[in-house]
Design an enzyme around this catalytic site. Sequence first.
Site, PDB file in Angstrom:
ATOM      1  N   PRO A 103       0.680  -1.328  -0.022  1.00  0.00           N
ATOM      2  CA  PRO A 103      -0.048  -0.062  -0.092  1.00  0.00           C
ATOM      3  C   PRO A 103       0.739   1.264   0.087  1.00  0.00           C
ATOM      4  O   PRO A 103       1.219   1.747   1.147  1.00  0.00           O
ATOM      5  CB  PRO A 103      -0.544  -0.209   1.131  1.00  0.00           C
ATOM      6  CG  PRO A 103      -0.009  -0.864   2.143  1.00  0.00           C
ATOM      7  CD  PRO A 103       0.889  -1.787   1.292  1.00  0.00           C
ATOM      8  N   GLU A 104       1.055   2.021  -1.059  1.00  0.00           N
ATOM      9  CA  GLU A 104       0.996   3.337  -1.324  1.00  0.00           C
ATOM     10  C   GLU A 104       0.111   3.834  -2.178  1.00  0.00           C
ATOM     11  O   GLU A 104      -0.820   3.086  -2.506  1.00  0.00           O
ATOM     12  CB  GLU A 104       2.673   3.759  -1.916  1.00  0.00           C
ATOM     13  CG  GLU A 104       3.735   3.229  -1.061  1.00  0.00           C
ATOM     14  CD  GLU A 104       5.002   3.554  -1.521  1.00  0.00           C
ATOM     15  OE1 GLU A 104       5.393   4.799  -1.853  1.00  0.00           O
ATOM     16  OE2 GLU A 104       6.097   2.742  -1.522  1.00  0.00           O
ATOM     17  N   ARG A 158       0.905  -8.803   8.597  1.00  0.00           N
ATOM     18  CA  ARG A 158       1.375  -8.328   9.811  1.00  0.00           C
ATOM     19  C   ARG A 158       0.720  -7.909  10.798  1.00  0.00           C
ATOM     20  O   ARG A 158       1.267  -7.175  11.784  1.00  0.00           O
ATOM     21  CB  ARG A 158       2.580  -7.493   9.272  1.00  0.00           C
ATOM     22  CG  ARG A 158       3.877  -7.750   8.725  1.00  0.00           C
ATOM     23  CD  ARG A 158       4.829  -6.783   8.202  1.00  0.00           C
ATOM     24  NE  ARG A 158       5.281  -6.029   9.363  1.00  0.00           N
ATOM     25  CZ  ARG A 158       6.186  -5.246   8.936  1.00  0.00           C
ATOM     26  NH1 ARG A 158       6.624  -4.985   7.743  1.00  0.00           N
ATOM     27  NH2 ARG A 158       6.981  -4.574   9.980  1.00  0.00           N
TER      28      ARG A 158
END
Length: 280
Positions: A2-3, A114
Site C-alpha cells: 500500500p502506497e 503483519r
Amino acid sequence: MPELPEVRVVVNYLNQNVKGKVISAVRVFYNRLLVETSLLDLKDKLVNQQIEGVDAYGKYIIFHLTNYEMISHLRMEGKWIFESDNFFSYPQDLVEAEIEFEHEAKVLRYYDFRRFGTLQLVAKNQWKTLPAIAKLGYEPFDKGASADYLFTKVHSSSRAIKTLLLDQTILLGLGNIYVNEVLFQAKIHPLESGKNLTLQDCALILQVSKDILGKSIEEGGTTIHSFMVGNHQSGHYQKYLQVHGRENLPCFVCGTKIKKINVNGRGTYYCPWCQKLKKI
DNA sequence: ATCCGTGTTGCAGT
DNA sequence: TACTGCAACACGGA
C-alpha cells in the site's frame, strides 16, 4: 501493497466487486484490527448497510455505507479479497475480518500478514474530522498541491527531503518506494535539507510524483512481497523501479552503483552521481 | 540467528 | 511550544 497507487488499485477492485451490495453479516477474528470501534457496534451497525461506493484518500480506503463510513488502512500488508466462502487466497489464519452480503455466495475478507492494518466505523460524513485524517496534506494530484504550497511546507525545515516527502501531513500518498523513485528522477539527494530546496525543485518534485504515481496506477501498482500464486491484485510497476531495491546495481542513467543508506529508519536508495547534495 | 520491512503513532528528548 | 528521532506494533523472509 500500500502506497497511493496500490490503494487506488484496491479501491477499483472493491468498486467492481462489492459496490451496491448489502451487508448481511460481519465476523472479526482479530480484535486489534478495530480502532475506536467495538466489535458489537461493528456487527450491529454494519448489517443491512449498503456499500454505496469506495474511495481512496491518500493511503486510506473509505467505504461509503448507507449511514456510516468504514475507514480501512492496510498499513504494510493488509489485503481485501472478494472470494468464495470455501476458498482462501492466503492462509486462513491471516483472515482478520469477513463480510457477507445478501444474495451473494462470495465473501469479502480482510487478510493481514503483519496485523498492522486498522478498521474504523464513523458516522456518515464525519470521517474527515478524524484527527488522523484531518491533519493530512494534499495528494500530489490535488490542485492544492502547488509548488508554492510544497515550498512553504519544506523550506523552513531542516529535515531531510526524504523524510519530508514521507510526512503525510505535507503530501499524501507517497511511501518509501515511491519517494526513493521520485527523488532519483528529480535528481535530488535524499538527505538534502528542506531549507535548501528551491521553488523550482518543489515544482519538479510534484511533476515527477504525478508522473510516477500515475504510471504506477496504470500498471496496477507495485508488488514486492507477493508470495501468492494467482494473486489477482499483483501489479507490474516493479519493472519500472529505477533505484528502490537496487543496492550495488548500476544506475540506469550513469552506471554508478546505487547506494543504500538509512534515513530515519527507512531503507533509502539513490545514485551518488545523479543525486548530489547541493553545495551551499 | 539477527536484521529488515509497502506505514503510522505516541513518547521522550532537545 | 515546536520540532525531531525512534521504539513499538507483528511476523515472515533473507
